[in-house]
Design a protein around this motif. Sequence first.
Motif, PDB file in Angstrom:
ATOM      1  N   ASP A  87       0.829  -1.207   0.000  1.00 12.29           N
ATOM      2  CA  ASP A  87       0.000   0.000   0.000  1.00 12.29           C
ATOM      3  C   ASP A  87       0.859   1.250   0.000  1.00 12.29           C
ATOM      4  O   ASP A  87       0.557   2.230  -0.691  1.00 12.29           O
ATOM      5  N   ALA A  88       1.950   1.253   0.764  1.00 15.11           N
ATOM      6  CA  ALA A  88       2.837   2.423   0.814  1.00 15.11           C
ATOM      7  C   ALA A  88       3.488   2.659  -0.542  1.00 15.11           C
ATOM      8  O   ALA A  88       3.546   3.800  -1.022  1.00 15.11           O
ATOM      9  N   ARG A  89       3.946   1.625  -1.171  1.00 18.41           N
ATOM     10  CA  ARG A  89       4.581   1.782  -2.490  1.00 18.41           C
ATOM     11  C   ARG A  89       3.543   2.179  -3.545  1.00 18.41           C
ATOM     12  O   ARG A  89       3.818   3.016  -4.402  1.00 18.41           O
ATOM     13  N   ALA A  90       2.365   1.600  -3.485  1.00 17.57           N
ATOM     14  CA  ALA A  90       1.310   1.959  -4.445  1.00 17.57           C
ATOM     15  C   ALA A  90       0.897   3.418  -4.269  1.00 17.57           C
ATOM     16  O   ALA A  90       0.643   4.126  -5.251  1.00 17.57           O
ATOM     17  N   ARG A  91       0.841   3.890  -3.027  1.00 19.14           N
ATOM     18  CA  ARG A  91       0.504   5.286  -2.761  1.00 19.14           C
ATOM     19  C   ARG A  91       1.532   6.222  -3.380  1.00 19.14           C
ATOM     20  O   ARG A  91       1.207   7.223  -3.996  1.00 19.14           O
ATOM     21  N   GLN A  92       2.816   5.859  -3.219  1.00 21.15           N
ATOM     22  CA  GLN A  92       3.862   6.714  -3.770  1.00 21.15           C
ATOM     23  C   GLN A  92       3.785   6.755  -5.290  1.00 21.15           C
ATOM     24  O   GLN A  92       3.936   7.811  -5.902  1.00 21.15           O
ATOM     25  N   ILE A  93       3.524   5.638  -5.916  1.00 26.42           N
ATOM     26  CA  ILE A  93       3.406   5.600  -7.376  1.00 26.42           C
ATOM     27  C   ILE A  93       2.200   6.407  -7.836  1.00 26.42           C
ATOM     28  O   ILE A  93       2.278   7.191  -8.789  1.00 26.42           O
ATOM     29  N   ALA A  94       1.072   6.243  -7.148  1.00 28.23           N
ATOM     30  CA  ALA A  94      -0.161   6.935  -7.553  1.00 28.23           C
ATOM     31  C   ALA A  94      -0.060   8.448  -7.370  1.00 28.23           C
ATOM     32  O   ALA A  94      -0.536   9.214  -8.217  1.00 28.23           O
ATOM     33  N   THR A  95       0.555   8.893  -6.287  1.00 31.96           N
ATOM     34  CA  THR A  95       0.612  10.331  -6.006  1.00 31.96           C
ATOM     35  C   THR A  95       1.865  10.997  -6.558  1.00 31.96           C
ATOM     36  O   THR A  95       1.973  12.216  -6.526  1.00 31.96           O
ATOM     37  N   LYS A  96       2.794  10.189  -7.049  1.00 29.88           N
ATOM     38  CA  LYS A  96       4.079  10.692  -7.536  1.00 29.88           C
ATOM     39  C   LYS A  96       4.750  11.574  -6.474  1.00 29.88           C
ATOM     40  O   LYS A  96       5.323  12.625  -6.764  1.00 29.88           O
ATOM     41  N   ASP A  97       4.661  11.114  -5.241  1.00 30.92           N
ATOM     42  CA  ASP A  97       5.213  11.826  -4.088  1.00 30.92           C
ATOM     43  C   ASP A  97       6.734  11.664  -4.065  1.00 30.92           C
ATOM     44  O   ASP A  97       7.250  10.564  -4.188  1.00 30.92           O
ATOM     45  N   PHE A  98       7.469  12.751  -3.913  1.00 29.11           N
ATOM     46  CA  PHE A  98       8.920  12.704  -3.891  1.00 29.11           C
ATOM     47  C   PHE A  98       9.475  12.693  -2.461  1.00 29.11           C
ATOM     48  O   PHE A  98      10.675  12.606  -2.255  1.00 29.11           O
ATOM     49  N   MET A  99       8.607  12.802  -1.465  1.00 24.34           N
ATOM     50  CA  MET A  99       9.059  12.897  -0.076  1.00 24.34           C
ATOM     51  C   MET A  99       9.853  11.669   0.402  1.00 24.34           C
ATOM     52  O   MET A  99      10.843  11.844   1.118  1.00 24.34           O
ATOM     53  N   PRO A 100       9.493  10.432   0.042  1.00 18.34           N
ATOM     54  CA  PRO A 100      10.324   9.304   0.483  1.00 18.34           C
ATOM     55  C   PRO A 100      11.779   9.418   0.016  1.00 18.34           C
ATOM     56  O   PRO A 100      12.693   9.103   0.768  1.00 18.34           O
ATOM     57  N   GLN A 101      11.987   9.891  -1.207  1.00 23.86           N
ATOM     58  CA  GLN A 101      13.363  10.072  -1.683  1.00 23.86           C
ATOM     59  C   GLN A 101      14.073  11.165  -0.881  1.00 23.86           C
ATOM     60  O   GLN A 101      15.257  11.029  -0.545  1.00 23.86           O
ATOM     61  N   VAL A 102      13.370  12.262  -0.581  1.00 30.03           N
ATOM     62  CA  VAL A 102      13.963  13.336   0.205  1.00 30.03           C
ATOM     63  C   VAL A 102      14.366  12.813   1.582  1.00 30.03           C
ATOM     64  O   VAL A 102      15.476  13.066   2.059  1.00 30.03           O
ATOM     65  N   ILE A 103      13.467  12.076   2.202  1.00 29.14           N
ATOM     66  CA  ILE A 103      13.765  11.507   3.527  1.00 29.14           C
ATOM     67  C   ILE A 103      14.980  10.586   3.440  1.00 29.14           C
ATOM     68  O   ILE A 103      15.874  10.629   4.293  1.00 29.14           O
ATOM     69  N   PHE A 104      15.030   9.764   2.405  1.00 24.87           N
ATOM     70  CA  PHE A 104      16.154   8.853   2.236  1.00 24.87           C
ATOM     71  C   PHE A 104      17.472   9.621   2.128  1.00 24.87           C
ATOM     72  O   PHE A 104      18.456   9.286   2.785  1.00 24.87           O
ATOM     73  N   PHE A 105      17.500  10.675   1.288  1.00 27.72           N
ATOM     74  CA  PHE A 105      18.754  11.402   1.097  1.00 27.72           C
ATOM     75  C   PHE A 105      19.148  12.214   2.335  1.00 27.72           C
ATOM     76  O   PHE A 105      20.339  12.360   2.628  1.00 27.72           O
ATOM     77  N   VAL A 106      18.185  12.712   3.090  1.00 30.53           N
ATOM     78  CA  VAL A 106      18.497  13.394   4.356  1.00 30.53           C
ATOM     79  C   VAL A 106      19.108  12.396   5.334  1.00 30.53           C
ATOM     80  O   VAL A 106      20.128  12.677   5.988  1.00 30.53           O
ATOM     81  N   LEU A 107      18.499  11.222   5.433  1.00 30.41           N
ATOM     82  CA  LEU A 107      19.046  10.187   6.310  1.00 30.41           C
ATOM     83  C   LEU A 107      20.438   9.748   5.856  1.00 30.41           C
ATOM     84  O   LEU A 107      21.330   9.527   6.680  1.00 30.41           O
ATOM     85  N   LEU A 108      20.637   9.640   4.548  1.00 30.36           N
ATOM     86  CA  LEU A 108      21.936   9.253   4.013  1.00 30.36           C
ATOM     87  C   LEU A 108      22.997  10.297   4.375  1.00 30.36           C
ATOM     88  O   LEU A 108      24.110   9.951   4.796  1.00 30.36           O
TER      89      LEU A 108
END
Length: 191
Positions: free
Chosen positions: A101-122
């Motif tokens: 569901d989380a991955r489907a939500r990101q694909i449907a909304t084209k949300d870029f926030m998970p990538q931003v969170i990933f790069f901040v954590l990195l």
Amino acid sequence: MGAAFDWRTFVGSLAPVLGAALGGPMAGAAVKVLASAMLGTENASEADVASALTSGQLTGEQIVAIKTAEQQFALQMRTLEIDVLKINQAADDAQLRDVQDARARQIATKDFMPQVIFFVLLALFAAEVAMFYFGKMPSDEYTRALLTRAFGTVEGGMVAALTYFIGSSRGSKASGDAVRKIAEQAGRASE
């Protein structure tokens, strides 16, 4: 049967399933089964069961009752194991649906926030590794504990982010199994 008599070992030789249960987390349940079979009440204490077994006064009927109770206990354990497996499977299915569901939500909304969170954590992770490698740890124990805790928190976030994007090892295994199964079917079809 003197003072060296180990009643648990005796139960293990008489009723192996109950003997094994006495040595683990099911000890309380095994004592209740033994108490019910030998003393007619499952409310007897472990000391009462031990006393009855060490007295050397077991009757033939009590031995038969212990063996019968062991068979019923083993059957209940098998039933519980099946229920536990079903519960575990339901939890695994719920977790898989949540990730999907989380991955489907990101694909449907084209949300870029998970990538931003990933790069901040990195970036935080890289900075903390550099700080630990090149820097000097503070002499204050409290500050050192806070830094260590912060590092663990960022590391946990990195693991979660990587799992989100790459998938868990269990998910990878399931994907690999599916690919192998398709390959095997294709191989059989071409023969």
